[in-house]
Design a protein around this motif. Structure first.
Motif, PDB file in Angstrom:
ATOM      1  N   GLY A 484      30.038   9.563  68.920  1.00 19.31           N
ATOM      2  CA  GLY A 484      30.368  10.607  67.962  1.00 19.31           C
ATOM      3  C   GLY A 484      29.229  11.563  67.737  1.00 19.31           C
ATOM      4  N   LEU A 485      29.120  12.060  66.497  1.00 18.40           N
ATOM      5  CA  LEU A 485      28.138  13.090  66.182  1.00 18.40           C
ATOM      6  C   LEU A 485      26.710  12.606  66.412  1.00 18.40           C
ATOM      7  CD1 LEU A 485      27.626  15.933  65.143  1.00 18.40           C
ATOM      8  CD2 LEU A 485      27.646  15.029  62.813  1.00 18.40           C
ATOM      9  N   GLU A 486      26.436  11.329  66.108  1.00 17.80           N
ATOM     10  CA  GLU A 486      25.085  10.814  66.286  1.00 17.80           C
ATOM     11  C   GLU A 486      24.677  10.835  67.754  1.00 17.80           C
ATOM     12  OE1 GLU A 486      22.744  10.173  64.031  1.00 17.80           O
ATOM     13  OE2 GLU A 486      24.256  11.034  62.693  1.00 17.80           O
ATOM     14  N   GLU A 487      25.614  10.439  68.645  1.00 15.62           N
ATOM     15  CA  GLU A 487      25.304  10.473  70.076  1.00 15.62           C
ATOM     16  C   GLU A 487      25.100  11.908  70.553  1.00 15.62           C
ATOM     17  OE1 GLU A 487      26.973   6.502  69.388  1.00 15.62           O
ATOM     18  OE2 GLU A 487      27.593   8.501  68.775  1.00 15.62           O
ATOM     19  N   VAL A 569      14.008   6.122  77.366  1.00 18.86           N
ATOM     20  CA  VAL A 569      14.781   5.140  78.120  1.00 18.86           C
ATOM     21  C   VAL A 569      16.228   5.612  78.117  1.00 18.86           C
ATOM     22  CG1 VAL A 569      15.540   2.748  78.271  1.00 18.86           C
ATOM     23  CG2 VAL A 569      13.218   3.268  77.504  1.00 18.86           C
ATOM     24  N   HIS A 570      16.804   5.798  79.288  1.00 21.88           N
ATOM     25  CA  HIS A 570      18.131   6.382  79.414  1.00 21.88           C
ATOM     26  C   HIS A 570      19.224   5.425  78.939  1.00 21.88           C
ATOM     27  CE1 HIS A 570      21.796   7.871  81.387  1.00 21.88           C
ATOM     28  NE2 HIS A 570      21.198   9.058  81.469  1.00 21.88           N
ATOM     29  N   ARG A 571      19.163   4.173  79.374  1.00 25.43           N
ATOM     30  CA  ARG A 571      20.067   3.083  78.977  1.00 25.43           C
ATOM     31  C   ARG A 571      21.473   3.148  79.594  1.00 25.43           C
ATOM     32  NH1 ARG A 571      20.677   0.913  73.217  1.00 25.43           N
ATOM     33  NH2 ARG A 571      21.509   2.977  72.746  1.00 25.43           N
ATOM     34  N   ASP A 572      21.789   4.182  80.361  1.00 20.57           N
ATOM     35  CA  ASP A 572      23.124   4.226  80.972  1.00 20.57           C
ATOM     36  C   ASP A 572      23.073   4.857  82.363  1.00 20.57           C
ATOM     37  OD1 ASP A 572      25.811   3.678  81.106  1.00 20.57           O
ATOM     38  OD2 ASP A 572      26.436   5.496  80.058  1.00 20.57           O
ATOM     39  N   LEU A 573      22.055   4.490  83.140  1.00 22.29           N
ATOM     40  CA  LEU A 573      21.959   4.996  84.510  1.00 22.29           C
ATOM     41  C   LEU A 573      23.024   4.335  85.380  1.00 22.29           C
ATOM     42  CD1 LEU A 573      18.152   5.140  85.407  1.00 22.29           C
ATOM     43  CD2 LEU A 573      19.725   7.055  85.184  1.00 22.29           C
ATOM     44  N   LYS A 574      23.792   5.141  86.092  1.00 20.58           N
ATOM     45  CA  LYS A 574      24.812   4.668  87.021  1.00 20.58           C
ATOM     46  C   LYS A 574      25.169   5.823  87.946  1.00 20.58           C
ATOM     47  CE  LYS A 574      28.297   5.465  83.411  1.00 20.58           C
ATOM     48  NZ  LYS A 574      29.372   4.842  82.616  1.00 20.58           N
ATOM     49  N   GLY A 592      23.478  10.502  75.959  1.00 18.51           N
ATOM     50  CA  GLY A 592      24.019  10.125  74.660  1.00 18.51           C
ATOM     51  C   GLY A 592      23.530   8.784  74.157  1.00 18.51           C
ATOM     52  N   LEU A 593      23.197   7.867  75.076  1.00 17.50           N
ATOM     53  CA  LEU A 593      22.741   6.531  74.684  1.00 17.50           C
ATOM     54  C   LEU A 593      21.229   6.370  74.814  1.00 17.50           C
ATOM     55  CD1 LEU A 593      25.515   4.369  76.397  1.00 17.50           C
ATOM     56  CD2 LEU A 593      25.443   5.220  74.051  1.00 17.50           C
ATOM     57  N   ALA A 594      20.537   7.440  75.199  1.00 15.43           N
ATOM     58  CA  ALA A 594      19.096   7.352  75.444  1.00 15.43           C
ATOM     59  C   ALA A 594      18.338   7.084  74.148  1.00 15.43           C
ATOM     60  CB  ALA A 594      18.601   8.644  76.088  1.00 15.43           C
ATOM     61  N   ARG A 595      17.168   6.481  74.289  1.00 14.64           N
ATOM     62  CA  ARG A 595      16.312   6.188  73.140  1.00 14.64           C
ATOM     63  C   ARG A 595      14.899   6.675  73.412  1.00 14.64           C
ATOM     64  NH1 ARG A 595      20.345   6.041  71.078  1.00 14.64           N
ATOM     65  NH2 ARG A 595      21.375   4.421  69.857  1.00 14.64           N
ATOM     66  N   LEU A 596      14.292   7.209  72.338  1.00 13.11           N
ATOM     67  CA  LEU A 596      12.935   7.745  72.406  1.00 13.11           C
ATOM     68  C   LEU A 596      11.946   6.649  72.034  1.00 13.11           C
ATOM     69  CD1 LEU A 596      10.923  10.146  72.564  1.00 13.11           C
ATOM     70  CD2 LEU A 596      11.420  10.557  70.149  1.00 13.11           C
ATOM     71  N   VAL A 609      24.907  -3.288  71.958  1.00 15.31           N
ATOM     72  CA  VAL A 609      24.638  -3.150  73.389  1.00 15.31           C
ATOM     73  C   VAL A 609      25.540  -2.068  73.953  1.00 15.31           C
ATOM     74  CG1 VAL A 609      24.701  -4.272  75.634  1.00 15.31           C
ATOM     75  CG2 VAL A 609      23.904  -5.537  73.629  1.00 15.31           C
ATOM     76  N   ALA A 610      24.911  -1.061  74.551  1.00 19.04           N
ATOM     77  CA  ALA A 610      25.668   0.028  75.164  1.00 19.04           C
ATOM     78  C   ALA A 610      25.309   0.094  76.646  1.00 19.04           C
ATOM     79  CB  ALA A 610      25.356   1.346  74.463  1.00 19.04           C
ATOM     80  N   GLY A 611      26.002   0.933  77.368  1.00 13.23           N
ATOM     81  CA  GLY A 611      25.755   1.038  78.801  1.00 13.23           C
ATOM     82  C   GLY A 611      26.960   0.561  79.589  1.00 13.23           C
ATOM     83  N   THR A 612      26.767   0.314  80.870  1.00  9.98           N
ATOM     84  CA  THR A 612      27.874  -0.056  81.748  1.00  9.98           C
ATOM     85  C   THR A 612      27.543  -1.352  82.469  1.00  9.98           C
ATOM     86  OG1 THR A 612      28.363   2.291  82.091  1.00  9.98           O
ATOM     87  CG2 THR A 612      29.311   0.729  83.661  1.00  9.98           C
TER      88      THR A 612
END
Length: 692
Positions: A484-487, A569-574, A592-596, A609-612
């Motif tokens: 949503g808006l946060e992502e 950190v991207h957290r959703d590389l695919k 959208g799922l990346a973290r600083l 836990v997010a990602g694929t």
């Protein structure tokens, strides 16, 4: 018309060929012999392709001294010199004399289209006494250099034929111009008619035409200055020609289809004309209508002519520069630019962009600066002095140009800047242009299913086209999405600060009512998974291209983890989050799922836990523990999928009950790594690269 009686693969010392005979390259692709162009009856010694229609000559020896009958003879003498004789045994053309000691010279046509005289039997470049590639005609072939040997003062340039029936040198030439920072220029006699532009690390910005099948490079050192291209696919052939009318055209054909196709017509629009807008003005060609605009702080030199679209006199500064106050000046950023003529510029290969800016501001005569190489965030420095000539604005290619303006003009400019969407992130403001919802709806035909490119966790992505022709990728938040808006804010806050060729570029956003939309640059080849796992498109990815993609993703990841001023950190590389541009260069997308990570932080935990699955590591899937190593794990999966052409989540090894990772590890331990390779790659790959 060509008639042949005997064919040889080489010419030994003392041997000769007559009109009607040919020399043929090892694979039969290239022939050297006598021909008559078009409707002419005159005879010429030339080089042509045997596997293409129509008849395609790429080099002529005696273009200025034709034979008047069929009595021509080509000989190789004991000094390694090719000599062309006419009916009276007079020399009408000969190759240059080599300074090397000559021992048993031989002449060979090569599959590349090069005709060489070698010293002895060796095949390396050191044994070449003479080569046709050093003396181009109207055609530039793969691996042929366009430029200069500075040690011998040898200039390699293209010169057109006078007509299709007459290969004598015409009035158009295409050269690497050495003054200032070298650039490719086309001349009509002594006059510049168009400027392809200077090399920016990826291409000559002003060049048009398809480049997805070729790789390019530009070499600039104390010995040589040259441009060169080569083909990624050996089943493809390409010739770049300069026509008698001055058009720079590109032709392609393949081993499967021998009919050559024109893929770059060489047609020029008004903005291609050199200095069409005069000095200190930018040309823009929209809707088939050219328009010239003075750069900020300048006004038309001849207002009356300017008002009736006679722009060639250009623009002058509104106010004279006060050098004492030069440090109060600033710079305006012009994006997607063909940078000005670099013949009056200076350059430095070691400066970064900030050092380049400081160097310009210290010099009262400096009017603009830019990166020398736009890759990996930019490097090197170009500085312009006095007038800026032959600038052009593109809708989606080009590079950033920083033009000097006085403080008074900077203030006026700030008043004209449109509204921006601002997000607070760690006490820093991130500014991003906003798009009206109506504009994006128009661009996507009201988010038509016909324009849908795909769909991810955030929502569907559509192709959009603005009125000016600029293409966009429009990512629209789905109401069913778990994000949503946060992502959205997270993605904007992070990616807006990142600048690298291997990261997708965020152009803006839209937040109106329930609509939450992100707007990106459009990637014409969509995502990597559409190629690697597609039964047809996977054949387009040879090993060289796959290796380039693997390396490009690594550069993007290194930038995120180490080289940018943020640690991300991207957290959703695919594979579906790796987009491919027109050149099949990879861009990491979807932050959208990346973290600083701040400071020295190297790891973190999350309750969600997010990602694929299939790409995330076990410690993240089970405990929510993530770090930069999590991205490296995902990258490893992507590498295995690219090399094997198989999906990790769908692969099954029935004999050993392994997924793709387990299967790869088993092959590695059994020293059978090459068995992992996608079967469509055959034996064309470099085994050391595959194993690495």
């Amino acid at each position: 018309m060509v008639t042949t009686s005997t064919s040889l693969d080489s010419l030994a010392m003392g041997q000769s060929i007559r009109d009607g005979d040919t020399l043929v390259s090892a694979s039969g692709i290239i022939e050297v012999g006598f021909f008559s162009p078009g409707n002419s009856t005159r005879r010429y010694l030339g080089i042509w392709y045997t596997n293409v229609s129509p008849f395609t000559v790429v080099w002529v020896a005696n273009r200025n001294t034709p034979l008047e009958n069929n009595s021509g003879v080509l000989k190789l003498n004991e000094k390694g010199i090719l000599v062309l004789l006419n009916a009276t045994n007079s020399t009408i053309w000969k190759s240059n004399i080599s300074s090397k000691a000559v021992n048993n010279p031989t002449a060979h046509p090569l599959d590349s289209g090069n005709f060489v005289v070698r010293n002895g039997q060796g095949n390396n470049d050191d044994n070449i006494l003479w080569q046709s590639f050093d003396y181009p005609g109207d055609a530039l072939l793969p691996m042929m250099k366009l430029g200069w040997n500075l040690e011998t003062d040898l200039a390699r340039y293209l010169s057109c034929w006078k007509s299709v029936d007459d290969p004598v040198e015409g009035e158009y030439t295409q050269k690497i111009y050495l003054r200032g920072y070298p650039q490719t220029i086309e001349f009509q006699g002594p006059h510049i008619i168009t400027r392809a532009g200077s090399w920016n690390g990826l291409s000559n910005v002003g060049k048009t035409g398809p480049i997805h099948e070729i790789s390019q490079k530009f070499v600039l050192n104390e010995k040589e200055v040259y441009y060169e291209y080569w083909l990624r696919d050996r089943s493809v052939f390409c010739v770049h020609t300069l026509t008698p009318s001055g058009k720079a055209q590109t032709w392609f054909w393949t081993t499967q289809s021998s009919n050559r196709q024109l893929v770059s017509t060489g047609d020029k629009d008004p903005c291609d004309q050199y200095a069409f807008c005069g000095a200190n003005a930018i040309c823009n060609y929209e809707g088939n209508i050219p328009n010239c605009e003075c750069i900020r702080g300048y006004a038309p030199k001849s207002p009356d002519q300017w008002n009736i679209s006679l722009w060639s006199n250009g623009c002058l500064p509104r106010n004279k520069s006060n050098c004492k106050n030069s440090y109060t000046d600033g710079f305006l950023t012009y994006t997607n630019m063909k940078i000005p003529d670099t013949s009056s510029s200076t350059y430095n290969t070691t400066m970064n962009l900030e050092e380049c800016k400081n160097s310009c501001i210290k010099n009262c005569s400096c009017t603009a600066y830019a990166s020398l190489d736009i890759r990996d965030g930019g490097s090197g420095c170009l500085l312009w002095f006095n007038n800026l000539v032959d600038m052009r604005k593109f809708s989606q290619r080009g590079q950033d140009l920083y033009i000097r303006v006085p403080a008074s003009e900077l203030g006026a400019t700030r008043k004209l800047i449109s509204k921006h969407y601002k997000i607070k992130q760690k006490k820093e403001d991130v500014e991003l242009p906003t798009f009206n919802l109506s504009v994006l709806a128009n661009a996507t035909e009201n988010f038509s299913i016909r324009n849908k490119l795909g769909e991810g966790g955030f929502g569907p992505v559509y192709k959009g086209t603005l009125i000016d022709g600029q293409e966009l990728a429009v990512k629209r938040l789905s109401k069913k999405s778990g994000q949503g808006l946060e992502e959205l804010k997270n993605e904007v806050a992070l990616i807006a600060k990142l600048q690298l060729h291997n990261l997708v570029k965020l152009l803006g956003c839209c937040i109106e009512g329930e609509e939450k939309i992100l707007v990106y640059e459009y990637m014409p080849n969509k995502s990597l998974d559409k190629f690697v796992f597609d039964e047809t498109k996977r054949y387009l990815l040879d090993w060289h291209t796959r290796f380039d993609i693997i390396s490009g993703i690594a550069r993007g990841l290194l930038y995120l983890h180490q080289d940018s001023r943020l640690r991300i950190v991207h957290r959703d590389l695919k594979t579906s989050n790796i987009l491919l541009d027109a050149n099949l260069d990879p861009r990491i997308s979807d932050f959208g799922l990346a973290r600083l990570f701040l400071g020295d932080q190297v790891e973190a935990n999350t309750n969600r836990v997010a990602g694929t699955y299939g790409y995330i590591p076990p410690e993240y899937a089970t405990r929510g523990h993530f770090s930069m190593k999590s991205d490296v794990f995902s990258y490893g999966v992507i590498v295995l999928e690219i090399a094997s052409g198989k999906k990790n989540r769908e692969f099954s090894d029935p004999e050993n009950n392994n997924n793709l990772l387990g299967h790869s590890w088993r092959l590695w331990t059994e020293e059978k790594t090459m068995e992992l390779l996608d079967e469509v790659l055959g034996k064309q790959c470099v085994s050391s690269e595959v194993i690495r």
